[in-house]
Design a protein around this motif. Structure first.
Motif, PDB file in Angstrom:
ATOM      1  N   GLU B 191       0.902   7.092  -7.251  1.00  4.50           N
ATOM      2  CA  GLU B 191       2.504   6.811  -7.122  1.00  4.50           C
ATOM      3  C   GLU B 191       2.844   6.980  -8.447  1.00  4.50           C
ATOM      4  O   GLU B 191       2.472   6.002  -9.473  1.00  4.50           O
ATOM      5  CB  GLU B 191       3.041   5.942  -6.115  1.00  4.50           C
ATOM      6  CG  GLU B 191       2.766   6.262  -4.746  1.00  4.50           C
ATOM      7  CD  GLU B 191       3.670   5.611  -3.841  1.00  4.50           C
ATOM      8  OE1 GLU B 191       4.452   4.703  -4.473  1.00  4.50           O
ATOM      9  OE2 GLU B 191       3.436   5.700  -2.642  1.00  4.50           O
ATOM     10  N   THR B 192       4.175   7.629  -8.930  1.00  9.83           N
ATOM     11  CA  THR B 192       4.382   7.524 -10.232  1.00  9.83           C
ATOM     12  C   THR B 192       5.336   6.227 -10.621  1.00  9.83           C
ATOM     13  O   THR B 192       5.579   5.950 -11.759  1.00  9.83           O
ATOM     14  CB  THR B 192       5.374   8.816 -10.682  1.00  9.83           C
ATOM     15  OG1 THR B 192       6.439   9.041  -9.559  1.00  9.83           O
ATOM     16  CG2 THR B 192       4.692  10.001 -10.533  1.00  9.83           C
ATOM     17  N   THR B 193       5.568   5.389  -9.642  1.00  9.24           N
ATOM     18  CA  THR B 193       6.244   4.261 -10.048  1.00  9.24           C
ATOM     19  C   THR B 193       5.560   3.031  -9.417  1.00  9.24           C
ATOM     20  O   THR B 193       4.887   2.894  -8.565  1.00  9.24           O
ATOM     21  CB  THR B 193       7.533   3.868  -9.112  1.00  9.24           C
ATOM     22  OG1 THR B 193       8.334   5.251  -9.500  1.00  9.24           O
ATOM     23  CG2 THR B 193       8.315   2.915  -9.472  1.00  9.24           C
ATOM     24  N   ILE B 194       5.118   2.024 -10.319  1.00  9.92           N
ATOM     25  CA  ILE B 194       4.730   0.756  -9.891  1.00  9.92           C
ATOM     26  C   ILE B 194       5.691  -0.456 -10.093  1.00  9.92           C
ATOM     27  O   ILE B 194       6.367  -0.396 -11.164  1.00  9.92           O
ATOM     28  CB  ILE B 194       3.410   0.365 -10.917  1.00  9.92           C
ATOM     29  CG1 ILE B 194       2.364   1.370 -10.646  1.00  9.92           C
ATOM     30  CG2 ILE B 194       2.765  -1.070 -10.425  1.00  9.92           C
ATOM     31  CD1 ILE B 194       1.221   1.162 -11.817  1.00  9.92           C
ATOM     32  N   PRO B 195       5.771  -1.216  -9.176  1.00 10.68           N
ATOM     33  CA  PRO B 195       5.108  -1.454  -7.925  1.00 10.68           C
ATOM     34  C   PRO B 195       5.698  -0.440  -7.029  1.00 10.68           C
ATOM     35  O   PRO B 195       6.511   0.436  -7.266  1.00 10.68           O
ATOM     36  CB  PRO B 195       5.402  -2.604  -7.406  1.00 10.68           C
ATOM     37  CG  PRO B 195       6.324  -3.289  -8.492  1.00 10.68           C
ATOM     38  CD  PRO B 195       6.872  -2.432  -9.117  1.00 10.68           C
ATOM     39  N   SER B 196       4.889   0.034  -5.729  1.00 14.91           N
ATOM     40  CA  SER B 196       5.220   0.845  -4.930  1.00 14.91           C
ATOM     41  C   SER B 196       6.278  -0.207  -3.764  1.00 14.91           C
ATOM     42  O   SER B 196       6.261  -1.218  -4.069  1.00 14.91           O
ATOM     43  CB  SER B 196       4.257   1.529  -4.126  1.00 14.91           C
ATOM     44  OG  SER B 196       3.403   0.231  -3.377  1.00 14.91           O
ATOM     45  N   HIS B 197       6.890   0.676  -3.243  1.00 11.18           N
ATOM     46  CA  HIS B 197       8.159   0.036  -2.197  1.00 11.18           C
ATOM     47  C   HIS B 197       7.672  -0.888  -1.241  1.00 11.18           C
ATOM     48  O   HIS B 197       8.272  -1.772  -0.658  1.00 11.18           O
ATOM     49  CB  HIS B 197       8.714   1.145  -1.568  1.00 11.18           C
ATOM     50  CG  HIS B 197       8.194   1.746  -0.406  1.00 11.18           C
ATOM     51  ND1 HIS B 197       7.115   2.951  -0.450  1.00 11.18           N
ATOM     52  CD2 HIS B 197       8.207   1.405   1.050  1.00 11.18           C
ATOM     53  CE1 HIS B 197       6.748   3.218   0.809  1.00 11.18           C
ATOM     54  NE2 HIS B 197       7.485   2.458   1.584  1.00 11.18           N
ATOM     55  N   GLN B 198       6.383  -0.983  -0.948  1.00  6.62           N
ATOM     56  CA  GLN B 198       5.938  -1.718   0.263  1.00  6.62           C
ATOM     57  C   GLN B 198       6.026  -3.454  -0.001  1.00  6.62           C
ATOM     58  O   GLN B 198       6.331  -3.918   0.946  1.00  6.62           O
ATOM     59  CB  GLN B 198       4.378  -1.363   0.884  1.00  6.62           C
ATOM     60  CG  GLN B 198       4.159   0.050   1.288  1.00  6.62           C
ATOM     61  CD  GLN B 198       4.018   0.917   0.471  1.00  6.62           C
ATOM     62  OE1 GLN B 198       4.064   0.770  -0.951  1.00  6.62           O
ATOM     63  NE2 GLN B 198       3.798   2.227   0.823  1.00  6.62           N
ATOM     64  N   GLY B 199       6.002  -3.671  -1.241  1.00  6.32           N
ATOM     65  CA  GLY B 199       6.029  -5.220  -1.538  1.00  6.32           C
ATOM     66  C   GLY B 199       7.577  -5.597  -0.912  1.00  6.32           C
ATOM     67  O   GLY B 199       7.967  -6.422  -0.137  1.00  6.32           O
ATOM     68  N   PRO B 200       8.492  -4.951  -1.561  1.00  5.94           N
ATOM     69  CA  PRO B 200       9.840  -5.285  -1.329  1.00  5.94           C
ATOM     70  C   PRO B 200      10.395  -4.984   0.143  1.00  5.94           C
ATOM     71  O   PRO B 200      10.967  -5.739   0.565  1.00  5.94           O
ATOM     72  CB  PRO B 200      10.816  -4.357  -2.102  1.00  5.94           C
ATOM     73  CG  PRO B 200      10.043  -3.887  -3.419  1.00  5.94           C
ATOM     74  CD  PRO B 200       8.561  -4.121  -2.836  1.00  5.94           C
TER      75      PRO B 200
END
Lengths: 353, 353
Positions: B191-200
């Protein structure tokens, strides 16, 4: 540096060996005296096409190779009499039995990462421990994954940023040219042991690295991807981290925003750059997704397993033979000759030296 | 508990919806009044075969469905007059427009993890926050990945073990039945963004979780693999950690030593167990590779994305309608009816309730 070129032989003309041979030829202070192997198929015929003197790695292979039309110059034993050093890229288990033969012939030797640290008592990554290899009779260039770990975590450590690092290695199942049922399809195969061996292996080069790795095999052939969660020694900025990576050699940046979004797009870019065999010798680190949150750092990079250790092997030749006492000068010389960069495209592109 | 069964409709009979429908039928306190969709191909014809009353999700779909021979009972609007609650498993973006319709009809609703938390103002994982959903008019069952995170990190938190967790999600590229070019082949796509959305996203259920995730897509269809590095609140033993996972529902153990070595071997085991569609509703956590080093914990688990949220949806039906005030009793009832276990084979095998 002596005017006499170092005389090198590559024993084992496989994935790594054939690349080492080409890299030796590219150096002005080395001479490839020959390559040795036991196979007699297209792989070795290409070496003949390239004009490399071909030898049989053992007497038993001579008949087969001659029958297949390979113009053998002789055997490894003949060859060892003429050279200073052998880069051994034979398969695991074969290599370890060769060390005594090299020692008996008075020839220095470099092994690859499939061998144990205990075989040579020294493990090598040029930017980390070139000095301690100078004058030794043998060393082991660590594996592709371990090399990448030492390059990247070594950079953070050198900048005083590294506290500890936890990595996940998503390994390619087999190499692209293979068709021997060693691959996996449509699954992920986690290693049955955590941590995986790469952390302790990195510690054979940098003993005080606080590193733990988990490894899985995935259903692709296009090299390895590492993801890292690093605890820094202090609050830092992204620029500070990037600067730490930029001052060391053999890490180059990938930009997802520039369309380099996956392992395969990187490799297409390497091919378009005209690199031999499409090789990427650098750690390809995604700059835009690299993220710093407080004292934590997260990033992904790509390890092109077939080629990343090749420049290291060239430096190991200089270190063991002592023709260059300065590791950074050897690295710069190797990288210039082979064509390593810090950025693959764009305004940051600078040759290493 | 009332003797009156809860009247349920499933709107959207896709990967998740068809499984919810079956799971509703398996409960003795629920009645599946019908399913609604807009497609008219084999997928909906199977619902007809199974004897489910089929409705059109919107009036525009009626003609196509009738022409295809679907014996439509009516439209969603008709259906909403007869039910207490709708499980909405329509595609992203369609679902969010439906909420006002459900509210206008005085029908409670459950959405899936593709929707935003803000749509419902409440996100649901049964073992974490059943209580806060009781009596609400709507909630969102979080995605497969987020559900697995809340189950596992929730277990560690409940045992007082969790300080912080850093995970890597190796996602399946597309579902096994798909052939719409949404997959990827022979590569890894970070994925181009770290962090991915699953944490939030997990924090919408458990606000004070210290969790960061990195996600990549891999070239397989056989569900997701997560690898975790967790910092514990204190030095712990492997047994202590396993005990924490064992006291919560919906985590079951996999044993590499027993030959369950990869995502695909797990799925073959599910099929051999006779599970409907080969589903695994539990988080499948590898027990033997789980490792504790000091105050650090490392483990891998498998998330069967097509099914893991289905038992959660059943519990959400009980919570919103209030027919069961005790979350653990709802979970036990759901798991007994569907057949969830704590261990898939061997001496530890115990039904959840």
């Amino acid at each position: 540096m002596s005017n006499q070129k170092v005389r090198v032989i590559v024993n084992g003309y496989g994935v790594i060996g054939k690349r080492i041979a080409d890299a030796v030829v590219a150096q002005d202070d080395m001479e490839l005296v020959g390559i040795a192997d036991v196979v007699s198929d297209w792989r070795i015929k290409i070496a003949v096409e390239k004009g490399y003197p071909v030898f049989a790695s053992n007497p038993e292979a001579v008949d087969n190779m001659r029958t297949a039309g390979i113009p053998l110059v002789g055997t490894l034993d003949d060859l060892l009499k003429q050279v200073d050093i052998v880069a051994d890229a034979t398969p695991k288990k074969v290599a370890s039995a060769n060390l005594e033969k090299y020692r008996a012939a008075g020839v220095k030797s470099i092994f690859q990462g499939g061998e144990k640290h205990s075989l040579t008592g020294h493990s090598f990554v040029a930017q980390a421990n070139y000095n301690s290899a100078i004058g030794r009779d043998t060393t082991r260039v660590v594996s592709c994954n371990t090399t990448s770990i030492v390059r990247t975590l070594g950079a953070l450590k050198q900048a005083g940023l590294l506290k500890k690092a936890r990595g996940v290695l998503i390994r390619r199942a087999t190499d692209p040219w293979e068709s021997d049922h060693s691959g996996v399809m449509n699954t992920i195969v986690p290693e049955t042991t955590i941590p995986s061996h790469q952390g302790p292996d990195a510690q054979t080069v940098v003993p005080d690295l606080d590193v733990v790795t988990i490894a899985v095999v995935a259903a692709h052939t296009t090299s390895h991807l590492h993801t890292w969660s690093v605890e820094l020694t202090h609050l830092a900025t992204k620029d500070e981290v990037l600067a730490a990576f930029r001052v060391v050699p053999r890490i180059a940046f990938l930009q997802a925003a520039d369309g380099v979004v996956a392992l395969n797009s990187t490799l297409e870019m390497m091919a378009d750059l005209g690199r031999p065999r499409g090789d990427m010798w650098e750690v390809g680190l995604w700059e835009d997704s690299l993220t710093v949150k407080g004292n934590e750092l997260f990033y992904n990079y790509q390890v092109y397993n077939q080629a990343i250790v090749v420049p290291e092997t060239i430096d190991a030749i200089r270190a063991l033979t002592g023709i260059e006492q300065d590791g950074m000068r050897s690295i710069a010389k190797t990288d210039q000759a082979m064509g390593l960069v810090r950025d693959f495209v764009g305004r940051h592109r600078v040759i290493t030296n």
